[in-house]
Design an enzyme around this catalytic site. Structure first.
Site, PDB file in Angstrom:
ATOM      1  CG  HIS A 484      -1.850   1.140   1.319  1.00  0.00           C
ATOM      2  ND1 HIS A 484      -3.174   1.056   0.944  1.00  0.00           N
ATOM      3  CD2 HIS A 484      -1.658   2.423   1.732  1.00  0.00           C
ATOM      4  CE1 HIS A 484      -3.755   2.230   1.121  1.00  0.00           C
ATOM      5  NE2 HIS A 484      -2.856   3.079   1.607  1.00  0.00           N
ATOM      6  CD  GLU A 485       1.662   3.370   3.699  1.00  0.00           C
ATOM      7  OE1 GLU A 485       1.814   4.476   3.138  1.00  0.00           O
ATOM      8  OE2 GLU A 485       0.650   3.107   4.376  1.00  0.00           O
ATOM      9  CG  HIS A 488       0.467   6.170  -0.767  1.00  0.00           C
ATOM     10  ND1 HIS A 488      -0.666   6.720  -1.326  1.00  0.00           N
ATOM     11  CD2 HIS A 488       0.074   5.597   0.410  1.00  0.00           C
ATOM     12  CE1 HIS A 488      -1.694   6.484  -0.522  1.00  0.00           C
ATOM     13  NE2 HIS A 488      -1.282   5.801   0.511  1.00  0.00           N
ATOM     14  CD  GLU A 507      -4.448   7.044   1.745  1.00  0.00           C
ATOM     15  OE1 GLU A 507      -4.204   5.843   1.533  1.00  0.00           O
ATOM     16  OE2 GLU A 507      -3.665   7.803   2.332  1.00  0.00           O
TER      17      GLU A 507
END
Length: 827
Positions: A484-485, A488, A507
């Site tokens: 997930h990170e 980004h 997000e």
């Protein structure tokens, strides 16, 4: 004059008047003092005149600005040549330490409310509401407004950049005279040329920024601060074009400042780090916070020996000893980014070294290019962003599946990082590369932050913060959160939202992509991918349903400003709607609805076409700010009419972005996931547990030999669903709860599973599990906020005592927003 901003109580004001002056580069020179819990030093800001006033000065003539603007357009093909000066010559006028000494001796002029000013009469300065009226009405001075909060500003001055050795090469055609007006124009011309240097001369540019930041001052500027801003003016200067374009600010943070938190790590050592605060970095340094203010930065940070300084920077800084017991760390960034993405962490972090087996994992990763390789990898197209040294134009970077990475953690968590985290990073980075292509950033640090961190993770340029919760209890939660990170880096950083209220762009994409990255990192088969993603979709659908039922409708809208999204006031100031609402920080709506929108689009147009469009979007918009319609328009442009199934940008915005609640296309889909084999397996296990519960209740206290029930081994996400189903069912007896914990070793599972276990404990007033709840509230603060509410709702004396006990122990170091939400539950 424009209408005065009137933010509601829970809105975050962005005060900087970026339409008039735009920060292009920051130079920070800071000292970190753990005894006083203060970061003190200097920040130098280099400006360009904003879009509204770039052409004219107070004389009403274009002067040399038009020449420089034209030079900017030509600079890629006609670079101006500037000799690289000797750095020692740059600092001949004033040494860096001189600034630090000056700053420390400045008198703190704050009033009892913490406001600061060097004005003789505060009433003589234009108020905040007047700061945007920069026209020459009544001969008002121009007012530069920066975002600033919880800072003690000590002094502001103009910098004489013309005094830097070798700087005359920037203005070869200009002639120095004794006219102060011409000198002022010359200084601004120098800054304009400096910020406009072509990308291939970034090293020279950084050196000149350093030299200019150390140049002598040429006059103090008047300033005042209020709750949200720092306002600066120069007497007699009435337009942005004539205002100093290089200024130096002496300041220090306050221990209670909300941009950083001073705490201790898991080994009991002091540390300080940026916490992803709702007010962003304005309590760390004066800045321009609107996303449009894309800037680069460089920073020198000094701390006592034994501390490690990590920061969002392109280089892996090595410490330099300045004097006994003091080390200096230097970082820089050449990709323009919003000031809100600047991140720092100072602590006694230990680097987790890559073992030989980890290197072997990395070397054995299958080299896999993005699936539509003809797309954009080999094209030498010119990028559409402002010029900077872009990795998408670097042939070596385009082939780099795994960028260099480091892992840092407190000493007591190093072993766990060696066992789990450090092995996952190369796999996840490679999976991300396979999906999206070129990594936007050249390296990555991963830091395990203290237990008071209010999220499971936070991504910034070149650095990721992870909660300790993700590295305990197996690799599943660690892998998914890491993915997930990492996502980004593309969505949220390389591509940013033009309006912060459109959080879903960051997000929603990261949530959608974490599934794809993690599946590839595990090298799952097509069937396994489909099953796990349907299970995950069901869990997210249930979470979205619960959140929609228990939150305000206005917080469920992904585009709360609707048609006004992206609009700014004349000065560039704006507000972030609901930006200060404490409970919003813990909501998942923008993650979940964004994820389901992207999933819906992928299913509608086909996965292959969808990911090809995603890679095209990354190539086209990296280094830029976007609105929702930028993505939607580009996506639908590439889809043949027969595949659109009636999809239009307008219908998508109406159904998914501008309406609260669960979108219509999603309302019926929740039932379809019940047919997923992984979900059916969970349902079968639930039936076994409920039958066992009935048998035990019927047998009462008689110890009768039961037929042994064989329970199936479940995946972590299956365990989460199992516990959620049991939470919705009838009351379980203590013996079943004890057997449940023992069967699945729930105390050893990841934080998502343990959170559901704690909810079961609270619901059933299972006293034997209260220790698990207490441990969770202490060690998993990123996830435990709403457990406090559940402890209070049961109106059980023991549970309420437990809630108060845990909060009292954690409150001092707890995240500010989390503490506020919990306090409202308890008192």
């Amino acid at each position: 004059m424009e209408t005065q901003l009137e933010p509601m109580k829970d809105d975050l004001p962005l005060m900087a008047n970026t339409s008039y002056m735009l920060v292009k580069h920051y130079v920070l020179d800071l000292d970190v003092d753990f005894r006083s819990k203060v970061i003190e030093g200097i920040i130098v800001l280099f400006f360009e005149t904003g879009s509204q006033y770039r052409k004219t000065s107070s004389t009403g003539k274009e002067g040399c600005w038009s020449q420089f603007d034209e030079a900017c357009k030509r600079r890629a093909s006609e670079p101006c040549y500037i000799p690289v000066p000797n750095l020692s010559a740059c600092s001949s006028k004033m040494e860096r330490n001189d600034f630090a000494v000056c700053g420390k001796h400045e008198e703190d002029t704050s009033d009892k409310n913490g406001n600061h000013s060097n004005e003789e009469q505060a009433s003589g300065m234009s108020s905040s509401k007047d700061c945007c009226d920069i026209e020459n009405h009544g001969n008002k001075d121009f007012l530069l407004v920066l975002d600033c909060c919880d800072l003690s500003v000590l002094k502001v001055e103009e910098i004489d950049v013309a005094a830097v050795a070798g700087i005359e090469e920037f203005v070869r055609s200009a002639k120095l005279t004794d006219s102060s007006k011409e000198l002022e124009n010359l200084r601004n011309q120098i800054v304009h040329e400096l910020v406009a240097l072509p990308a291939d001369r970034w090293k020279e540019q950084l050196r000149y920024f350093t030299c200019c930041s150390q140049a002598p001052g040429c006059g103090e500027l008047l300033f005042t601060t209020d709750t949200w801003s720092l306002e600066i003016r120069k007497s007699g200067i009435q337009t942005p074009a004539d205002f100093p374009h290089a200024i130096r600010i002496w300041y220090k943070t306050k221990p209670e400042g909300r941009s950083v938190t001073w705490t201790t790590d898991q080994s009991g050592r002091p540390c300080v780090y940026t916490v992803g605060s709702p007010i962003n970095n304005r309590a760390l340094f004066p800045c321009q916070e609107p996303p449009v203010a894309l800037s680069t930065w460089q920073a020198s940070v000094r701390a006592a020996a034994g501390f490690v300084v990590l920061m969002s920077g392109e280089n892996s800084a090595e410490p330099v000893q300045l004097r006994e017991g003091i080390l200096s760390w230097y970082y820089y960034v050449t990709m323009p980014m919003p000031a809100s993405t600047f991140t720092i962490a100072v602590g006694c972090w230990q680097e987790v070294k890559q073992q030989s087996f980890t290197a072997a994992i990395q070397s054995n990763i299958e080299f896999s290019l993005p699936s539509s390789q003809a797309d954009f990898r080999w094209h030498e197209e010119i990028c559409s962003h402002v010029e900077y040294p872009c990795r998408f134009q670097d042939s070596a970077a385009r082939l780099q599946a795994v960028i260099p990475y480091r892992v840092f953690a407190p000493w007591c968590l190093m072993e766990r990082c060696e066992e789990c985290l450090i092995q996952l990073i190369p796999r996840c980075l490679s999976a991300a590369y396979t999906t999206l292509g070129t990594h936007p950033f050249s390296r990555l640090d991963v830091l395990i932050v203290p237990s008071n961190f209010s999220s499971l993770g936070m991504a910034s340029p070149h650095i990721i913060f992870l909660s300790q919760s993700v590295i305990l209890g197996g690799s599943h939660l660690c892998g998914t959160r890491l993915c997930h990170e990492i996502a980004h880096a593309w969505f949220g950083l390389a591509i940013g939202a033009h309006d912060w209220t459109e959080e879903w762009i960051s997000e929603g994409f990261a949530t959608f992509l974490e599934d794809t990255f993690w599946a590839r990192a595990q090298q799952l088969s097509h069937g396994e991918v489909k099953g796990q993603q349907e299970l995950k979709a069901l869990l997210r659908w249930r979470r979205l349903r619960d959140e929609v039922q228990n939150s305000e409708e206005e917080l469920q809208v992904l585009r709360p400003k609707k048609e006004s999204t992206g609009e700014l006031s004349e000065s560039g100031a704006s507000v972030v709607k609901h930006g200060l609402k404490a409970e919003k920080i813990f909501m998942q709506v923008h993650y979940l609805k964004g994820y389901f929108l992207l999933r819906f689009l992928a299913r509608a147009i086909g996965e292959a076409s969808y990911f090809a469009s995603l890679r095209k979007f990354v190539h086209k918009f990296h280094g830029r700010l976007v609105l929702s319609q930028d993505f939607l328009c580009m996506l639908l442009e590439d889809i043949p009419e027969q595949q659109k199934s009636g999809l239009t940008v307008e219908s998508i915005i109406q159904n998914w972005l501008d309406t609260p609640g669960i979108p219509k296309p999603l309302q019926e889909e929740g039932e379809t996931w019940q047919e997923c084999p992984l979900v059916q397996q969970v349902s079968a296990e639930v039936t076994k547990w409920m039958q066992a519960n009935q048998r035990i209740r019927k047998s009462g206290k008689k110890k009768r030999k039961q037929d042994e029930v064989v329970f199936q081994k479940l995946l972590p996400d299956q365990l989460v669903l199992l516990l959620e189903y049991l939470l919705e069912g009838k009351t379980l007896c203590p013996r079943v709860l004890q057997c449940l914990e023992k069967t699945y070793q729930l105390r050893e599972q990841d934080a998502e599973v343990r959170h559901r276990w704690c909810e079961l404990v609270v619901k059933h007033k299972y006293v034997s599990g209260y220790g698990d709840v207490e441990k969770f509230l202490r060690e998993d603060q990123a996830m435990g906020v709403y457990l406090y509410g559940e402890l209070m709702l049961n109106e059980d004396v023991k549970q309420q005592e437990l809630a108060h006990k845990c909060f009292a122990a954690a409150r001092e170091h707890m995240d500010t927003s989390a503490a506020k939400v919990v306090a409202e539950m308890l008192f």
